[in-house]
Scaffold this motif. Structure first.
Motif, short mmCIF file in Angstrom:
data_model
loop_
_atom_site.label_atom_id
_atom_site.label_comp_id
_atom_site.label_asym_id
_atom_site.label_seq_id
_atom_site.Cartn_x
_atom_site.Cartn_y
_atom_site.Cartn_z
N PRO A 46 0.83 -1.19 0.00
CA PRO A 46 0.00 0.00 0.00
C PRO A 46 0.88 1.25 0.00
O PRO A 46 1.95 1.27 0.61
CB PRO A 46 -0.82 -0.12 1.29
N ALA A 47 0.43 2.23 -0.70
CA ALA A 47 1.20 3.47 -0.79
C ALA A 47 1.15 4.18 0.56
O ALA A 47 0.11 4.68 0.98
CB ALA A 47 0.63 4.37 -1.87
N VAL A 48 2.27 4.19 1.23
CA VAL A 48 2.37 4.83 2.53
C VAL A 48 2.94 6.22 2.30
O VAL A 48 4.06 6.36 1.82
CB VAL A 48 3.29 4.03 3.48
N PRO A 49 2.17 7.24 2.59
CA PRO A 49 2.69 8.58 2.37
C PRO A 49 3.84 8.87 3.32
O PRO A 49 3.83 8.46 4.48
CB PRO A 49 1.49 9.48 2.67
N GLY A 50 4.85 9.52 2.81
CA GLY A 50 5.99 9.90 3.63
C GLY A 50 5.57 11.00 4.59
O GLY A 50 4.46 11.53 4.51
N PRO A 51 6.45 11.32 5.49
CA PRO A 51 6.10 12.39 6.43
C PRO A 51 5.87 13.69 5.67
O PRO A 51 6.65 14.05 4.79
CB PRO A 51 7.32 12.48 7.35
N ALA A 52 4.79 14.33 5.97
CA ALA A 52 4.45 15.58 5.29
C ALA A 52 5.44 16.66 5.71
O ALA A 52 5.92 16.68 6.84
CB ALA A 52 3.04 15.99 5.64
N GLU A 53 5.74 17.55 4.79
CA GLU A 53 6.63 18.65 5.11
C GLU A 53 5.85 19.67 5.93
O GLU A 53 4.79 20.12 5.53
CB GLU A 53 7.16 19.31 3.85
N VAL A 54 6.41 20.01 7.07
CA VAL A 54 5.80 21.03 7.92
C VAL A 54 6.58 22.31 7.69
O VAL A 54 7.80 22.33 7.83
CB VAL A 54 5.86 20.62 9.41
N ARG A 55 5.87 23.36 7.31
CA ARG A 55 6.53 24.63 7.01
C ARG A 55 6.09 25.69 8.00
O ARG A 55 4.94 25.74 8.43
CB ARG A 55 6.20 25.07 5.59
N ASP A 56 7.05 26.57 8.36
CA ASP A 56 6.75 27.64 9.30
C ASP A 56 6.12 28.83 8.57
O ASP A 56 5.78 28.75 7.39
CB ASP A 56 8.02 28.05 10.05
#
Length: 104
Positions: free
Chosen positions: A29-39
């Motif tokens: 299953p396509a596991v999404p990578g950690p989302a980019e958190v932007r300030d």
């Protein structure tokens, strides 16, 4: 003559029947990578970064206001890509929105 029962193989992962002669690829299953958190400035935040507040924030339940420019050290990213978990003296379980901080 081959048995009809051996002609197909059931794939538990996809829930489909496949011909026995073909190799069934394990469809991970396509596991999404950690989302980019932007300030607030668009910089990418990582665990352990230090940030400063871009505006005064009233902390619910603590009867305290964190002033603009307050430095928060050792942030931790959460499952929500817009929230960061951090510690500040006297406030346990502080969660800040990424839009109110800037990476130092």
């Amino acid at each position: 003559m081959a048995d009809d029962d051996d002609a197909y193989v059931y794939d538990d992962a996809s829930g489909e029947w496949h011909p026995a002669g073909t190799a069934v690829e394990a469809a991970a299953p396509a596991v999404p990578g950690p989302a980019e958190v932007r300030d607030a400035a668009g910089n990418v935040l990582r665990d352990g970064d230090s940030v400063s507040l871009v505006k005064d924030l009233k902390v619910k339940g603590a009867n305290q206001t964190l002033k603009q420019g307050t430095v928060i050290r050792s942030i931790r990213l959460t499952d929500n890509d817009q929230e960061i978990d951090c510690r500040f003296e006297g406030i346990k379980g502080l969660v800040l929105r990424a839009e109110f901080v800037r990476k130092r």
